[in-house]
Design a protein around this motif. Structure first.
Motif, PDB file in Angstrom:
ATOM      1  N   LEU A 197      -1.822   6.973  -6.493  1.00 51.21           N
ATOM      2  CA  LEU A 197      -3.238   7.246  -6.269  1.00 51.21           C
ATOM      3  C   LEU A 197      -3.611   8.608  -6.831  1.00 51.21           C
ATOM      4  CD1 LEU A 197      -3.549   6.128  -2.533  1.00 51.21           C
ATOM      5  CD2 LEU A 197      -4.181   4.819  -4.555  1.00 51.21           C
ATOM      6  N   ASN A 198      -4.859   8.729  -7.306  1.00 51.98           N
ATOM      7  CA  ASN A 198      -5.313  10.060  -7.701  1.00 51.98           C
ATOM      8  C   ASN A 198      -5.695  10.840  -6.449  1.00 51.98           C
ATOM      9  OD1 ASN A 198      -8.090   9.600  -7.013  1.00 51.98           O
ATOM     10  ND2 ASN A 198      -8.435   8.639  -9.001  1.00 51.98           N
ATOM     11  N   ASP A 199      -5.989  12.113  -6.604  1.00 48.99           N
ATOM     12  CA  ASP A 199      -6.223  12.964  -5.437  1.00 48.99           C
ATOM     13  C   ASP A 199      -7.403  12.488  -4.595  1.00 48.99           C
ATOM     14  OD1 ASP A 199      -4.076  14.517  -6.118  1.00 48.99           O
ATOM     15  OD2 ASP A 199      -5.264  16.054  -7.120  1.00 48.99           O
ATOM     16  N   LEU A 255      -8.384   7.597   1.374  1.00 45.78           N
ATOM     17  CA  LEU A 255      -7.528   6.705   2.146  1.00 45.78           C
ATOM     18  C   LEU A 255      -7.003   7.401   3.398  1.00 45.78           C
ATOM     19  CD1 LEU A 255      -6.280   3.908   2.264  1.00 45.78           C
ATOM     20  CD2 LEU A 255      -4.388   4.769   0.894  1.00 45.78           C
ATOM     21  N   LEU A 286       0.831  -1.197   0.000  1.00 48.04           N
ATOM     22  CA  LEU A 286       0.000   0.000   0.000  1.00 48.04           C
ATOM     23  C   LEU A 286       0.871   1.255   0.000  1.00 48.04           C
ATOM     24  CD1 LEU A 286      -2.752   1.362   0.173  1.00 48.04           C
ATOM     25  CD2 LEU A 286      -2.624   1.126   2.642  1.00 48.04           C
ATOM     26  N   GLU A 343      -8.660   9.427  -4.332  1.00 46.73           N
ATOM     27  CA  GLU A 343      -8.299   8.194  -3.638  1.00 46.73           C
ATOM     28  C   GLU A 343      -7.400   8.484  -2.438  1.00 46.73           C
ATOM     29  OE1 GLU A 343      -8.300   5.062  -7.402  1.00 46.73           O
ATOM     30  OE2 GLU A 343      -6.508   6.249  -6.975  1.00 46.73           O
ATOM     31  N   LEU A 344      -6.480   9.427  -2.609  1.00 45.39           N
ATOM     32  CA  LEU A 344      -5.581   9.793  -1.512  1.00 45.39           C
ATOM     33  C   LEU A 344      -6.361  10.402  -0.351  1.00 45.39           C
ATOM     34  CD1 LEU A 344      -2.637  10.078  -0.502  1.00 45.39           C
ATOM     35  CD2 LEU A 344      -2.662  12.362  -1.503  1.00 45.39           C
ATOM     36  N   ARG A 354       2.072   2.094  -3.367  1.00 43.74           N
ATOM     37  CA  ARG A 354       1.015   2.551  -4.279  1.00 43.74           C
ATOM     38  C   ARG A 354       0.583   3.987  -4.032  1.00 43.74           C
ATOM     39  NH1 ARG A 354      -4.099  -0.444  -4.749  1.00 43.74           N
ATOM     40  NH2 ARG A 354      -4.296   1.006  -6.464  1.00 43.74           N
ATOM     41  N   ILE A 355       0.890   4.556  -2.873  1.00 41.48           N
ATOM     42  CA  ILE A 355       0.386   5.881  -2.508  1.00 41.48           C
ATOM     43  C   ILE A 355       0.711   6.946  -3.556  1.00 41.48           C
ATOM     44  CG2 ILE A 355       0.635   7.751  -0.807  1.00 41.48           C
ATOM     45  CD1 ILE A 355       0.605   5.546   1.346  1.00 41.48           C
TER      46      ILE A 355
END
Length: 115
Positions: free
Chosen positions: A37-39, A45, A30, A41-42, A33-34
């Protein structure tokens, strides 16, 4: 379809799915993957990690504590980029306004003298 046949098909489908998902050489954690990530998703999360850090089980809290610093760092980097772009845009707009508002003919700003 009889239940035995359905169960066999399910087992085959599950085995194929496991095989497709078992890419040992290209799995990512994870934290890795950060940056991808799109904005949205960030933000999602980060909100979930903050929530789990407060009200989660001990395992969820430890997992959240592990990813929270990385998530917050990435979010702050993205905020800085957005703020920098907004500052550049504001200064360009202000420069354009100053340029158009300055007197072109060299007079004192457009006052008309009586004759």
């Amino acid at each position: 379809m009889d239940p035995k046949r359905r169960l066999e098909r399910y087992a085959i489908s599950l085995a194929l799915l496991r095989e497709l998902l078992s890419f040992e050489d290209c799995t990512m954690t994870l934290i890795e993957r950060i940056p991808l990530l799109n904005d949205q998703e960030l933000v999602t999360l980060l909100a979930n990690a903050r929530r789990l850090d407060i009200v989660g089980t001990p395992a969820q809290r430890s997992g959240a504590a592990e990813v929270l610093p990385v998530l917050e760092l990435e979010a702050s980097k993205r905020r800085a980029v957005v703020l920098e772009a907004a500052t550049k845009k504001r200064s360009a707009t202000a420069a354009t306004r100053r340029k158009t508002a300055s007197p072109v003919d060299g007079t004192d700003g457009g006052t008309v003298e009586a004759a």
